[in-house]
Motif scaffolding. Structure first.
Motif, mmCIF file in Angstrom:
data_model
loop_
_atom_site.group_PDB
_atom_site.id
_atom_site.type_symbol
_atom_site.label_atom_id
_atom_site.label_comp_id
_atom_site.label_asym_id
_atom_site.label_seq_id
_atom_site.Cartn_x
_atom_site.Cartn_y
_atom_site.Cartn_z
ATOM 1 N N ALA A 77 0.825 -1.208 0.000
ATOM 2 C CA ALA A 77 0.000 0.000 0.000
ATOM 3 C C ALA A 77 0.861 1.260 0.000
ATOM 4 O O ALA A 77 0.520 2.258 -0.654
ATOM 5 N N VAL A 78 1.966 1.236 0.740
ATOM 6 C CA VAL A 78 2.870 2.387 0.783
ATOM 7 C C VAL A 78 3.411 2.685 -0.615
ATOM 8 O O VAL A 78 3.449 3.846 -1.051
ATOM 9 N N PHE A 79 3.825 1.649 -1.338
ATOM 10 C CA PHE A 79 4.316 1.843 -2.704
ATOM 11 C C PHE A 79 3.210 2.384 -3.610
ATOM 12 O O PHE A 79 3.438 3.291 -4.418
ATOM 13 N N ALA A 80 2.008 1.820 -3.497
ATOM 14 C CA ALA A 80 0.895 2.253 -4.338
ATOM 15 C C ALA A 80 0.550 3.716 -4.080
ATOM 16 O O ALA A 80 0.146 4.444 -4.996
ATOM 17 N N ASP A 81 0.716 4.151 -2.838
ATOM 18 C CA ASP A 81 0.429 5.541 -2.487
ATOM 19 C C ASP A 81 1.547 6.482 -2.934
ATOM 20 O O ASP A 81 1.279 7.575 -3.434
ATOM 21 N N ARG A 82 2.783 6.066 -2.748
ATOM 22 C CA ARG A 82 3.919 6.943 -3.057
ATOM 23 C C ARG A 82 4.092 7.167 -4.553
ATOM 24 O O ARG A 82 4.358 8.285 -4.997
ATOM 25 N N PHE A 83 3.977 6.123 -5.323
ATOM 26 C CA PHE A 83 4.274 6.220 -6.758
ATOM 27 C C PHE A 83 2.962 6.431 -7.517
ATOM 28 O O PHE A 83 2.466 5.551 -8.217
ATOM 29 N N ASP A 84 2.439 7.659 -7.385
ATOM 30 C CA ASP A 84 1.097 7.968 -7.870
ATOM 31 C C ASP A 84 1.064 8.921 -9.058
ATOM 32 O O ASP A 84 0.037 9.525 -9.359
ATOM 33 N N GLY A 85 2.196 9.083 -9.742
ATOM 34 C CA GLY A 85 2.217 9.958 -10.900
ATOM 35 C C GLY A 85 3.554 9.889 -11.614
ATOM 36 O O GLY A 85 4.520 9.306 -11.105
ATOM 37 N N TYR A 86 3.608 10.473 -12.798
ATOM 38 C CA TYR A 86 4.842 10.417 -13.598
ATOM 39 C C TYR A 86 5.084 11.757 -14.275
ATOM 40 O O TYR A 86 4.178 12.332 -14.896
ATOM 41 N N SER A 87 6.323 12.269 -14.135
ATOM 42 C CA SER A 87 6.689 13.544 -14.759
ATOM 43 C C SER A 87 8.037 13.439 -15.460
ATOM 44 O O SER A 87 8.827 14.390 -15.446
ATOM 45 N N GLY A 88 8.308 12.269 -16.019
ATOM 46 C CA GLY A 88 9.563 12.086 -16.738
ATOM 47 C C GLY A 88 10.717 11.603 -15.879
ATOM 48 O O GLY A 88 11.874 11.576 -16.334
ATOM 49 N N GLU A 89 10.443 11.191 -14.645
ATOM 50 C CA GLU A 89 11.509 10.693 -13.772
ATOM 51 C C GLU A 89 12.108 9.396 -14.324
ATOM 52 O O GLU A 89 11.484 8.719 -15.128
ATOM 53 N N ARG A 90 13.280 9.069 -13.838
ATOM 54 C CA ARG A 90 13.903 7.792 -14.199
ATOM 55 C C ARG A 90 14.675 7.266 -12.994
ATOM 56 O O ARG A 90 15.088 8.032 -12.124
ATOM 57 N N PHE A 91 14.829 5.961 -12.959
ATOM 58 C CA PHE A 91 15.632 5.310 -11.924
ATOM 59 C C PHE A 91 16.981 4.918 -12.505
ATOM 60 O O PHE A 91 17.087 4.583 -13.690
ATOM 61 N N GLU A 92 17.990 4.922 -11.659
ATOM 62 C CA GLU A 92 19.324 4.490 -12.074
ATOM 63 C C GLU A 92 19.947 3.633 -10.970
ATOM 64 O O GLU A 92 20.002 4.067 -9.812
ATOM 65 N N VAL A 93 20.377 2.436 -11.326
ATOM 66 C CA VAL A 93 21.177 1.617 -10.411
ATOM 67 C C VAL A 93 22.630 2.001 -10.643
ATOM 68 O O VAL A 93 23.138 1.874 -11.756
ATOM 69 N N THR A 94 23.286 2.473 -9.597
ATOM 70 C CA THR A 94 24.637 3.014 -9.766
ATOM 71 C C THR A 94 25.746 2.102 -9.246
ATOM 72 O O THR A 94 26.923 2.409 -9.423
ATOM 73 N N GLY A 95 25.391 0.986 -8.612
ATOM 74 C CA GLY A 95 26.427 0.072 -8.156
ATOM 75 C C GLY A 95 25.962 -0.855 -7.046
ATOM 76 O O GLY A 95 24.842 -0.740 -6.552
ATOM 77 N N GLU A 96 26.838 -1.777 -6.700
ATOM 78 C CA GLU A 96 26.583 -2.723 -5.619
ATOM 79 C C GLU A 96 27.808 -2.778 -4.714
ATOM 80 O O GLU A 96 28.932 -2.590 -5.176
ATOM 81 N N GLN A 97 27.579 -3.025 -3.432
ATOM 82 C CA GLN A 97 28.710 -3.202 -2.523
ATOM 83 C C GLN A 97 28.352 -4.232 -1.459
ATOM 84 O O GLN A 97 27.197 -4.318 -1.022
ATOM 85 N N PRO A 98 29.328 -5.052 -1.060
ATOM 86 C CA PRO A 98 29.070 -6.068 -0.036
ATOM 87 C C PRO A 98 28.636 -5.420 1.270
ATOM 88 O O PRO A 98 29.120 -4.346 1.638
ATOM 89 N N ALA A 99 27.718 -6.085 1.956
ATOM 90 C CA ALA A 99 27.248 -5.598 3.257
ATOM 91 C C ALA A 99 27.350 -6.734 4.269
ATOM 92 O O ALA A 99 27.954 -7.774 4.005
ATOM 93 N N ARG A 100 26.731 -6.572 5.411
ATOM 94 C CA ARG A 100 26.869 -7.535 6.499
ATOM 95 C C ARG A 100 26.218 -8.876 6.170
ATOM 96 O O ARG A 100 25.221 -8.938 5.473
ATOM 97 N N ARG A 101 26.786 -9.931 6.704
ATOM 98 C CA ARG A 101 26.230 -11.282 6.654
ATOM 99 C C ARG A 101 25.853 -11.735 5.244
ATOM 100 O O ARG A 101 24.799 -12.322 5.017
ATOM 101 N N GLY A 102 26.716 -11.444 4.292
ATOM 102 C CA GLY A 102 26.511 -11.931 2.937
ATOM 103 C C GLY A 102 25.495 -11.162 2.120
ATOM 104 O O GLY A 102 25.154 -11.574 1.008
ATOM 105 N N THR A 103 24.992 -10.057 2.654
ATOM 106 C CA THR A 103 24.027 -9.249 1.900
ATOM 107 C C THR A 103 24.767 -8.292 0.967
ATOM 108 O O THR A 103 25.990 -8.123 1.058
ATOM 109 N N VAL A 104 24.012 -7.658 0.088
ATOM 110 C CA VAL A 104 24.581 -6.697 -0.862
ATOM 111 C C VAL A 104 23.731 -5.434 -0.829
ATOM 112 O O VAL A 104 22.496 -5.502 -0.847
ATOM 113 N N LEU A 105 24.390 -4.286 -0.753
ATOM 114 C CA LEU A 105 23.688 -3.007 -0.816
ATOM 115 C C LEU A 105 23.698 -2.520 -2.258
ATOM 116 O O LEU A 105 24.764 -2.341 -2.846
ATOM 117 N N VAL A 106 22.520 -2.347 -2.814
ATOM 118 C CA VAL A 106 22.392 -1.877 -4.195
ATOM 119 C C VAL A 106 22.125 -0.382 -4.169
ATOM 120 O O VAL A 106 21.120 0.077 -3.605
#
Length: 203
Positions: free
Chosen positions: A98-127
């Motif tokens: 529900a939080v996602f459905a409420d937050r992403f409620d319109g579009y004005s030409g925005e874009r997402f960019e994944v800029t990298g990954e780095q190792p984090a605690r206990r085998g996780t990865v921070l994207v």
């Protein structure tokens, strides 16, 4: 098919399978980003409930909501019954979508960019991920990812806004106070009410 061609084909497929299985955590965030952009572009036509219905299966595929629910409830998870754990996980999952459905409620030409990954605690990865607005403003929305032990690839287990604020940590603090003062049933009811409230606001 000639034997040597068949052998070559099998060898190629065997090499390809591990590569697909070892797809990076960033690819999971890319899929999430594509889903969000698609919903944002159709936000008005879909309405809140349409966005919720469109997002639900994709978010449940990329986020490990059961693990996130357990982390958000913290020490209170251990003292909850199996029925309470299931009810909380269900309410937590619905609220998160529900939080996602409420937050992403319109579009004005925005874009997402994944800029990298780095190792984090206990085998996780921070994207490292960011939302870039048309005026050049950049909003950091990073994700912590963990390999699904059941072999389902990388799943997201936390969100960091502005590259530093853990949503799971914030919820754990909020939820702990409610459980201590009012009980777990009160928290579950509160999450259900908040989820319903998002829909009511859009009517």
């Amino acid at each position: 098919m000639r034997p040597f061609i068949l052998t070559a084909l099998i060898s190629y497929l065997l090499l390809l399978a591990p590569a697909q299985a070892e797809e990076g955590a960033g690819a999971t965030v890319e899929r999430l980003n594509a889903t969000l952009i698609g919903v944002m572009q159709e936000a008005e036509a879909l309405g809140y409930q349409g966005r919720y219905d469109r997002l639900a299966p994709d978010l449940e595929a990329v986020f490990d909501f059961p693990l996130m629910a357990r982390a958000a409830l913290g020490r209170h998870w251990r003292t909850a019954s199996a029925e309470e754990q299931a009810a909380f996980t269900e309410a937590f999952t619905a609220f998160s979508i529900a939080v996602f459905a409420d937050r992403f409620d319109g579009y004005s030409g925005e874009r997402f960019e994944v800029t990298g990954e780095q190792p984090a605690r206990r085998g996780t990865v921070l994207v490292r991920n960011q939302l870039v607005k048309t005026d050049g403003e950049i909003i950091a929305i990073d994700y912590l990812a963990r390999l699904d032990q059941a072999g389902g690839g990388w799943r997201l287990i936390d969100t960091f806004l502005d590259a530093k604020y853990s949503e799971i940590a914030a919820r754990r603090s909020e939820y702990s106070s409610i459980v201590q003062n009012q009980g777990l049933d009160a928290l579950i009811t509160a999450l259900k009410d908040k989820t319903a409230g998002y829909g009511d606001q859009q009517q």
